[in-house]
Design a protein around this motif. Structure first.
Motif, PDB file in Angstrom:
ATOM      1  N   GLU A 264       2.728  30.337  -8.290  1.00 39.82           N
ATOM      2  CA  GLU A 264       3.581  29.896  -9.671  1.00 39.82           C
ATOM      3  C   GLU A 264       2.822  30.408 -11.052  1.00 39.82           C
ATOM      4  OE1 GLU A 264       4.438  26.189 -12.008  1.00 39.82           O
ATOM      5  OE2 GLU A 264       4.113  25.835 -10.493  1.00 39.82           O
ATOM      6  N   THR A 265       1.490  30.344 -10.703  1.00 41.75           N
ATOM      7  CA  THR A 265       0.574  30.871 -11.579  1.00 41.75           C
ATOM      8  C   THR A 265       0.714  32.528 -11.799  1.00 41.75           C
ATOM      9  OG1 THR A 265      -1.361  30.144 -10.652  1.00 41.75           O
ATOM     10  CG2 THR A 265      -1.409  28.663 -12.141  1.00 41.75           C
ATOM     11  N   ALA A 266       0.796  32.780 -10.165  1.00 46.86           N
ATOM     12  CA  ALA A 266       0.296  34.626 -10.534  1.00 46.86           C
ATOM     13  C   ALA A 266       1.850  34.745 -11.118  1.00 46.86           C
ATOM     14  CB  ALA A 266       0.289  34.623  -9.270  1.00 46.86           C
ATOM     15  N   TYR A 267       2.481  34.076 -11.173  1.00 53.71           N
ATOM     16  CA  TYR A 267       4.140  34.565 -12.427  1.00 53.71           C
ATOM     17  C   TYR A 267       3.976  34.781 -13.567  1.00 53.71           C
ATOM     18  CZ  TYR A 267       7.211  34.230  -7.737  1.00 53.71           C
ATOM     19  OH  TYR A 267       7.165  34.057  -6.766  1.00 53.71           O
ATOM     20  N   LEU A 268       2.766  34.149 -13.654  1.00 53.92           N
ATOM     21  CA  LEU A 268       2.561  34.144 -15.699  1.00 53.92           C
ATOM     22  C   LEU A 268       1.872  35.550 -15.466  1.00 53.92           C
ATOM     23  CD1 LEU A 268       0.636  30.527 -15.843  1.00 53.92           C
ATOM     24  CD2 LEU A 268       3.095  31.144 -16.882  1.00 53.92           C
ATOM     25  N   VAL A 269       1.757  36.177 -14.644  1.00 52.99           N
ATOM     26  CA  VAL A 269       0.608  37.603 -15.858  1.00 52.99           C
ATOM     27  C   VAL A 269       1.676  38.945 -16.198  1.00 52.99           C
ATOM     28  CG1 VAL A 269      -1.208  39.609 -14.150  1.00 52.99           C
ATOM     29  CG2 VAL A 269      -0.538  37.575 -13.574  1.00 52.99           C
ATOM     30  N   PRO A 270       1.627  38.806 -16.864  1.00 47.29           N
ATOM     31  CA  PRO A 270       2.396  39.520 -18.095  1.00 47.29           C
ATOM     32  C   PRO A 270       2.602  41.338 -17.610  1.00 47.29           C
ATOM     33  CG  PRO A 270       0.355  38.718 -19.301  1.00 47.29           C
ATOM     34  CD  PRO A 270       0.319  38.729 -17.699  1.00 47.29           C
ATOM     35  N   LEU A 375      -8.996  20.362 -11.290  1.00 48.98           N
ATOM     36  CA  LEU A 375      -8.260  20.930 -12.496  1.00 48.98           C
ATOM     37  C   LEU A 375      -7.010  22.462 -11.411  1.00 48.98           C
ATOM     38  CD1 LEU A 375      -7.115  20.999 -14.556  1.00 48.98           C
ATOM     39  CD2 LEU A 375      -9.387  22.843 -15.875  1.00 48.98           C
ATOM     40  N   GLU A 376      -6.307  21.758 -11.533  1.00 46.49           N
ATOM     41  CA  GLU A 376      -5.190  23.165 -10.617  1.00 46.49           C
ATOM     42  C   GLU A 376      -4.779  23.882 -11.832  1.00 46.49           C
ATOM     43  OE1 GLU A 376      -3.001  20.218  -8.495  1.00 46.49           O
ATOM     44  OE2 GLU A 376      -3.285  20.960  -7.093  1.00 46.49           O
ATOM     45  N   GLN A 377      -4.718  25.281 -11.275  1.00 47.10           N
ATOM     46  CA  GLN A 377      -4.416  26.493 -11.871  1.00 47.10           C
ATOM     47  C   GLN A 377      -3.039  25.936 -12.827  1.00 47.10           C
ATOM     48  OE1 GLN A 377      -3.819  29.422  -8.893  1.00 47.10           O
ATOM     49  NE2 GLN A 377      -5.205  30.807  -9.874  1.00 47.10           N
ATOM     50  N   GLU A 378      -1.598  25.574 -12.448  1.00 46.37           N
ATOM     51  CA  GLU A 378      -0.819  25.209 -12.390  1.00 46.37           C
ATOM     52  C   GLU A 378      -0.847  24.567 -14.507  1.00 46.37           C
ATOM     53  OE1 GLU A 378       0.311  25.595  -8.452  1.00 46.37           O
ATOM     54  OE2 GLU A 378      -1.823  24.991 -10.013  1.00 46.37           O
ATOM     55  N   ARG A 379      -2.086  23.076 -13.665  1.00 45.74           N
ATOM     56  CA  ARG A 379      -1.789  22.383 -15.631  1.00 45.74           C
ATOM     57  C   ARG A 379      -2.077  22.837 -16.619  1.00 45.74           C
ATOM     58  NH1 ARG A 379      -2.174  17.030 -13.588  1.00 45.74           N
ATOM     59  NH2 ARG A 379      -2.007  16.802 -11.765  1.00 45.74           N
ATOM     60  N   LEU A 380      -3.083  24.667 -16.460  1.00 47.70           N
ATOM     61  CA  LEU A 380      -3.635  25.541 -17.851  1.00 47.70           C
ATOM     62  C   LEU A 380      -2.218  25.360 -18.580  1.00 47.70           C
ATOM     63  CD1 LEU A 380      -6.146  27.550 -15.886  1.00 47.70           C
ATOM     64  CD2 LEU A 380      -6.951  25.020 -17.242  1.00 47.70           C
ATOM     65  N   PRO A 381      -2.456  25.071 -19.705  1.00 47.26           N
ATOM     66  CA  PRO A 381      -1.096  26.283 -20.550  1.00 47.26           C
ATOM     67  C   PRO A 381      -1.243  26.765 -20.918  1.00 47.26           C
ATOM     68  CG  PRO A 381      -2.632  24.843 -21.929  1.00 47.26           C
ATOM     69  CD  PRO A 381      -3.875  24.451 -20.504  1.00 47.26           C
ATOM     70  N   LEU A 386      -2.616  33.440 -20.759  1.00 52.77           N
ATOM     71  CA  LEU A 386      -2.135  34.522 -21.327  1.00 52.77           C
ATOM     72  C   LEU A 386      -3.164  35.231 -22.387  1.00 52.77           C
ATOM     73  CD1 LEU A 386       1.761  33.793 -22.008  1.00 52.77           C
ATOM     74  CD2 LEU A 386       0.622  35.272 -19.795  1.00 52.77           C
ATOM     75  N   ASN A 387      -3.372  34.115 -23.300  1.00 55.18           N
ATOM     76  CA  ASN A 387      -4.820  34.693 -24.110  1.00 55.18           C
ATOM     77  C   ASN A 387      -6.186  35.192 -23.363  1.00 55.18           C
ATOM     78  OD1 ASN A 387      -7.387  33.827 -25.757  1.00 55.18           O
ATOM     79  ND2 ASN A 387      -5.443  35.179 -27.521  1.00 55.18           N
ATOM     80  N   ARG A 388      -6.625  34.465 -22.387  1.00 53.82           N
ATOM     81  CA  ARG A 388      -7.714  34.998 -21.735  1.00 53.82           C
ATOM     82  C   ARG A 388      -7.396  36.283 -21.058  1.00 53.82           C
ATOM     83  NH1 ARG A 388     -11.167  31.326 -20.539  1.00 53.82           N
ATOM     84  NH2 ARG A 388     -12.323  32.496 -19.672  1.00 53.82           N
ATOM     85  N   LEU A 389      -6.343  35.928 -20.076  1.00 56.17           N
ATOM     86  CA  LEU A 389      -5.964  37.043 -19.310  1.00 56.17           C
ATOM     87  C   LEU A 389      -6.030  38.688 -20.317  1.00 56.17           C
ATOM     88  CD1 LEU A 389      -3.241  35.598 -16.726  1.00 56.17           C
ATOM     89  CD2 LEU A 389      -5.905  36.303 -16.405  1.00 56.17           C
ATOM     90  N   GLY A 390      -5.211  37.881 -21.289  1.00 59.13           N
ATOM     91  CA  GLY A 390      -5.626  39.713 -22.130  1.00 59.13           C
ATOM     92  C   GLY A 390      -6.683  40.066 -22.332  1.00 59.13           C
TER      93      GLY A 390
END
Length: 393
Positions: A264-270, A375-381, A386-390
């Motif tokens: 689920e969190t992998a899908y957040l990667v732009p 603290l699971e990845q999916e719980r992070l806003p 996206l800001n941190r990955l950027g």
């Protein structure tokens, strides 16, 4: 002076220490337990107490006729006195009859051993001995599957089948993961040096299955092609799941590869140029060794903020020494600690290759009450993620 309950506890202790030897080698055939009998002075001084103790034992003996009380004569100032000195039990069957749990365990042990020794190929008793407690404690269904499995693998040592193809009702991946070592012991097969943990939630790998002549299913890898140029080379697909050799053969040459623990969190990667995401590997981290285009790239890892997440990070870094973690730092944990939940899972300690920052985050997962949080990845806003990955570009 020992009372019946004390001697029964001695009997239970001796049974727990020796039942496997008695089962395999027909050890002791008679048993004797000293009762701590009173001496002449004690008999004369505390005759009422000693008399009561003797009556207790005689009443107990009347209910257990196979167990005999041995007596002796003590010469005292009040004359010769008969005293009980030992409890003698003639056979193992008589011994276990003194305790219902021991009787049931011995009955089950002897019945199962009688079936085990008739298995084809012959048992090596010292190979099986360490596993007997687990074998005897199996429920009837699992023991029946064990027997059928040993027979089948003896007759089909190199079948080349997958686990699900083995024609034994009840045999499946989790069952074999839980009972593999019992089967190997009964087959007199030496344990593979690259052993699995034999836990029901672990995936068995090929080296676990080789001693049984089985074939593992092909490992499928999930990847996300975050670069539109890479997607154009594979018909526009962004999300791929394919066997390891096909993933390795992809016509790509990424600058950055991010390994993400959960789908689920992998899908957040732009979308990002020359970037690939590998996700949902679980414990199949060995596949990282065999993805050619991964090794020249910058390698990032994003896992759950829990003890299991840091364990997987450490295992991945053992294969990829230059692996850097993202979103697994004290700031991320502290800023979102209200989203954490209690972590009751049991896990191994990470390998000693975490950075100081990662170690600090791992330590912060401990609570003042001696527990842990996760603290699971999916719980992070998503905006925070996206800001941190950027910033990793």
């Amino acid at each position: 002076m020992r009372h019946p309950d004390e001697v029964l506890e001695q009997i239970r202790t001796r049974y727990r220490k020796n039942w496997r030897d008695w089962l395999l080698h027909a050890g002791e055939t008679a048993f004797s337990f000293p009762l701590g009998a009173a001496n002449a002075q004690e008999i004369a001084r505390e005759s009422d107490t000693v008399g009561h103790w003797i009556r207790v034992w005689r009443n107990w003996s009347g209910k257990h006729p196979a167990a005999q009380l041995r007596t002796a004569i003590r010469r005292t100032v009040i004359g010769p006195q008969e005293i009980i000195t030992h409890l003698d039990v003639p056979t193992i069957v008589d011994l276990v009859a003194l305790d219902e749990n021991l009787r049931d365990h011995w009955r089950r042990a002897t019945a199962r051993w009688a079936r085990l020794v008739t298995l084809p190929g012959g048992l090596v008793t010292e190979r099986v001995r360490p596993h007997l407690p687990q074998i005897i404690d199996l429920d009837e269904t699992d023991f029946d599957i064990l027997i059928k499995s040993v027979v089948w693998f003896t007759e089909n040592p190199r079948s080349g089948l997958t686990i699900r193809q083995v024609p034994i009702l009840g045999m499946h991946t989790k069952w074999l993961a839980r009972h593999r070592r019992l089967i190997l012991a009964c087959l007199n097969i030496m344990e593979n040096p690259h052993v699995s943990s034999d836990q029901p939630d672990e995936e068995l790998e090929q080296h676990d299955l080789d001693p049984l002549g089985l074939k593992a299913l092909p490992v499928h890898i999930d990847v996300i092609l975050a670069d539109p140029a890479d997607r154009a080379r594979v018909g526009g697909l962004r999300h791929l799941r394919a066997p390891l050799p096909e993933i390795d053969a992809l016509p790509i040459c990424p600058d950055t590869v991010m390994i993400v623990e959960n789908k689920e969190t992998a899908y957040l990667v732009p979308d990002q140029p020359r970037t690939v995401v590998i996700h949902s590997l679980g414990n199949h981290l060995n596949v990282l060794d065999n993805i050619t285009w991964l090794h020249p790239a910058r390698q990032l890892y994003w896992g759950d903020l829990d003890r299991a997440g840091f364990l997987l990070l450490s295992r991945a870094r053992a294969r990829l020494p230059h692996l850097a973690s993202v979103l697994m730092d004290p700031h991320t944990l502290e800023e979102h600690k209200e989203l954490a939940v209690e972590d009751k899972t049991q896990t191994d300690r990470p390998l000693p290759n975490l950075t100081d920052t990662e170690t600090s985050t791992l330590d912060a997962l401990s609570t003042e009450q001696g527990g842990h949080v996760r603290l699971e990845q999916e719980r992070l806003p998503s905006p925070f993620v996206l800001n941190r990955l950027g910033r990793t570009r």
